[in-house]
Write a protein that holds these residues in place. Structure first.
Motif, mmCIF file in Angstrom:
data_model
loop_
_atom_site.group_PDB
_atom_site.id
_atom_site.type_symbol
_atom_site.label_atom_id
_atom_site.label_comp_id
_atom_site.label_asym_id
_atom_site.label_seq_id
_atom_site.Cartn_x
_atom_site.Cartn_y
_atom_site.Cartn_z
ATOM 1 N N PHE A 91 50.911 93.828 0.331
ATOM 2 C CA PHE A 91 50.457 92.488 -0.051
ATOM 3 C C PHE A 91 51.669 91.749 -0.620
ATOM 4 C CE2 PHE A 91 47.837 89.185 -1.478
ATOM 5 C CZ PHE A 91 46.496 89.445 -1.190
ATOM 6 N N ARG A 92 51.927 90.552 -0.106
ATOM 7 C CA ARG A 92 53.075 89.785 -0.571
ATOM 8 C C ARG A 92 52.632 88.402 -1.042
ATOM 9 N NH1 ARG A 92 54.494 94.149 -0.422
ATOM 10 N NH2 ARG A 92 56.230 95.131 0.709
ATOM 11 N N PHE A 93 53.380 87.858 -2.003
ATOM 12 C CA PHE A 93 53.082 86.554 -2.585
ATOM 13 C C PHE A 93 54.301 85.649 -2.417
ATOM 14 C CE2 PHE A 93 50.692 89.807 -4.759
ATOM 15 C CZ PHE A 93 49.404 89.275 -4.786
ATOM 16 N N ARG A 100 57.379 87.901 -2.944
ATOM 17 C CA ARG A 100 57.388 88.822 -4.081
ATOM 18 C C ARG A 100 56.246 89.815 -3.922
ATOM 19 N NH1 ARG A 100 60.823 86.031 -7.600
ATOM 20 N NH2 ARG A 100 61.012 83.819 -7.050
ATOM 21 N N ARG A 101 56.360 90.936 -4.602
ATOM 22 C CA ARG A 101 55.348 91.983 -4.513
ATOM 23 C C ARG A 101 54.203 91.784 -5.489
ATOM 24 N NH1 ARG A 101 56.867 96.586 -1.655
ATOM 25 N NH2 ARG A 101 59.014 96.508 -0.857
ATOM 26 N N THR A 102 54.425 90.993 -6.515
ATOM 27 C CA THR A 102 53.388 90.803 -7.527
ATOM 28 C C THR A 102 53.209 89.316 -7.820
ATOM 29 O OG1 THR A 102 55.002 91.039 -9.318
ATOM 30 C CG2 THR A 102 53.826 93.034 -8.632
ATOM 31 N N PRO A 103 51.987 88.918 -8.181
ATOM 32 C CA PRO A 103 51.751 87.532 -8.575
ATOM 33 C C PRO A 103 52.093 87.335 -10.040
ATOM 34 C CG PRO A 103 49.704 88.739 -8.668
ATOM 35 C CD PRO A 103 50.748 89.717 -8.200
ATOM 36 N N VAL A 259 50.234 87.701 3.409
ATOM 37 C CA VAL A 259 51.152 86.831 2.671
ATOM 38 C C VAL A 259 50.310 85.699 2.106
ATOM 39 C CG1 VAL A 259 53.172 85.358 2.736
ATOM 40 C CG2 VAL A 259 53.096 87.404 4.177
ATOM 41 N N SER A 260 50.191 85.667 0.784
ATOM 42 C CA SER A 260 49.460 84.608 0.090
ATOM 43 C C SER A 260 50.477 83.610 -0.447
ATOM 44 C CB SER A 260 48.641 85.200 -1.069
ATOM 45 O OG SER A 260 48.083 84.181 -1.867
ATOM 46 N N ASP A 261 50.297 82.354 -0.050
ATOM 47 C CA ASP A 261 51.225 81.310 -0.480
ATOM 48 C C ASP A 261 50.774 80.783 -1.840
ATOM 49 O OD1 ASP A 261 53.097 79.335 -0.695
ATOM 50 O OD2 ASP A 261 52.671 78.419 1.254
ATOM 51 N N LEU A 262 51.601 80.987 -2.850
ATOM 52 C CA LEU A 262 51.292 80.475 -4.193
ATOM 53 C C LEU A 262 52.004 79.161 -4.487
ATOM 54 C CD1 LEU A 262 51.360 83.759 -6.325
ATOM 55 C CD2 LEU A 262 49.505 82.774 -4.963
ATOM 56 N N LEU A 308 56.348 80.888 6.360
ATOM 57 C CA LEU A 308 55.940 82.193 5.823
ATOM 58 C C LEU A 308 56.204 83.300 6.820
ATOM 59 C CD1 LEU A 308 52.619 81.799 3.803
ATOM 60 C CD2 LEU A 308 54.981 81.535 3.060
ATOM 61 N N LEU A 309 55.985 83.021 8.102
ATOM 62 C CA LEU A 309 56.278 84.019 9.125
ATOM 63 C C LEU A 309 57.760 84.359 9.142
ATOM 64 C CD1 LEU A 309 53.991 82.590 11.926
ATOM 65 C CD2 LEU A 309 53.806 84.899 10.982
ATOM 66 N N ASP A 310 58.623 83.362 8.975
ATOM 67 C CA ASP A 310 60.063 83.615 8.935
ATOM 68 C C ASP A 310 60.416 84.569 7.800
ATOM 69 O OD1 ASP A 310 60.580 81.968 11.098
ATOM 70 O OD2 ASP A 310 61.005 80.195 9.868
ATOM 71 N N LEU A 311 59.750 84.419 6.666
ATOM 72 C CA LEU A 311 60.040 85.260 5.508
ATOM 73 C C LEU A 311 59.450 86.658 5.647
ATOM 74 C CD1 LEU A 311 59.411 82.683 2.630
ATOM 75 C CD2 LEU A 311 61.606 83.721 3.234
ATOM 76 N N GLY A 312 58.211 86.731 6.145
ATOM 77 C CA GLY A 312 57.492 88.003 6.100
ATOM 78 C C GLY A 312 57.492 88.823 7.363
#
Length: 402
Positions: A91-93, A100-103, A259-262, A308-312
């Protein structure tokens, strides 16, 4: 001896709300006719019938809700997938431009708080900001977008958003996934309806409200369709506008699960992580939703998805084997502004033997639970109308919960 009149209920629309209403009415002893304009039932719970089994946007069934219990009691749940433990670690944020791995800790603290602590008449950003600070409140609002499909969750009622945050971030997770897609649940519901004697007429578009002389009518369509069918301009409520993305990639070990976008509301989920049957071997299916504001285009949301796809998902463009996108407008359920609750939405009982069901009417619950609850309540009210003396209606107490 005068024979007892046939107890008949007509249901228009065979999505989750309509199927629930039809089954409930039939279980109550009514003869039921269910009309569906599409060639197959399901509405927005329909699963595409091709090699990539997609729903209309990311879908999950919450195991602590009334919909789950109702389906389970009738043997309609079928095989369910939950997230493998190793995928939970993927799970990524997206926060401050990086994965990041944590919110933020404040988001986790806020998610644990009961929705009853949040006020109805204050917006979420104001209330949550006072509780955990503006930065964590903004991240929490954006995270809750997974259950809102709205471009600005912070502007909505604090109580409304907090219920969705609390349940979407619950530990252990409430989300479960019907194996083979939501269409499998729809198929089981349709079989159950037919077993109970429901006459399911597909490919039939109802353009004129059926007369109620033959019994009550449940209109289980979108609000826009109900507004036209009932010629009632009051049937409106705010919903979201969301860019939807379906993407099939060649499998690569180590891709994120979510990938949750915060930094803004947005969500990408690899659905083959929990259910590999949704795509052919060697392929993985992603579905995402990226809300856009009034006047913004679908491309605006899709551009955020691609960032987000580029990052994850490194090299995702070269790995793409299939892609589809769409814009969902007013098709993602009701949202409540400060000072309003589900009770203020269009009422189920429209009078004169007509009842309304769907995901934007006056019923509690999260996401599909609103459609289920309203469908069940509409059917119970229809049964009550059948049993009531002429000229008198009945009201069922099912929706008196706060």
């Amino acid at each position: 001896m005068t024979p007892r009149p046939v107890r008949h209920v007509t249901v228009v629309g065979a999505g989750l709300a309509g199927l629930t209403a039809a089954i409930t009415a039939a279980e109550g002893g009514a003869r039921v006719t269910l009309y569906e304009a599409h060639r197959t039932p399901g509405g927005r719970a329909r699963t595409a019938e091709h090699q990539y089994r997609t729903n209309e946007g990311p879908h999950a069934l919450y195991c602590c809700g009334p919909h789950w219990s109702w389906l389970a009691a009738r043997g309609l749940l079928g095989p369910m997938a939950s997230l493998p433990a190793r995928e939970g670690a993927r799970f990524r944020f997206h926060r401050d431009g990086a994965l990041r791995r944590t919110p933020p800790l404040g988001l986790l603290r806020l998610a644990r708080r009961s929705p009853e602590r949040a006020p109805v008449d204050v917006d979420f950003a104001t209330w949550a900001g006072a509780e955990v600070g503006p930065a964590a409140a903004r991240a929490a609002a954006h995270y809750s977008g997974v259950a809102l499909f709205h471009h600005d969750p912070g502007s909505l009622s604090a109580r409304f958003v907090q219920e969705r945050l609390h349940r979407s971030a619950a530990l252990p997770p409430e989300a479960r996934y019907p194996r083979g897609g939501w269409g499998r649940v729809v198929e089981r519901m349709a079989v159950r309806a037919r077993e109970l004697g429901v006459r399911l007429e597909t490919g039939v578009r109802v353009d004129t409200l059926p007369g109620t002389a033959d019994g009550p009518v449940v209109v289980a369509t979108s609000l826009a369709a109900a507004r036209r069918l009932l010629d009632d301009p009051s049937l409106t409520w705010e919903s979201g506008r969301t860019a939807l993305l379906d993407l099939a990639l060649r499998t690569r070990e180590g891709d994120p699960f979510v990938v949750s976008d915060l930094d803004a509301p947005g969500w990408l989920e690899r659905f083959t992580a929990q259910d590999p049957t949704l795509a052919p071997a060697g392929r993985q299916l992603l579905q995402g939703q990226f809300p856009v504001g009034p006047g913004e285009s679908r491309d605006r949301g899709l551009a955020r998805a691609e960032r987000l796809l580029d990052l994850g998902f490194p090299g995702w463009r070269d790995r793409t084997v299939w892609r589809r996108d769409a814009l969902a407008t007013g098709r993602t359920g009701a949202v409540d502004r400060p000072g309003t609750t589900w009770r203020d939405r269009p009422a189920i009982d429209r009078g004169d033997g007509v009842f309304l069901a769907g995901d934007a009417v006056a019923a509690p619950g999260v996401l599909a639970e609103v459609a289920f609850t309203s469908g069940r309540e509409a059917a119970l009210l229809a049964l009550g109308a059948l049993d009531a003396p002429a000229g008198r209606g009945t009201r069922h107490p099912a929706l008196r919960t706060p």
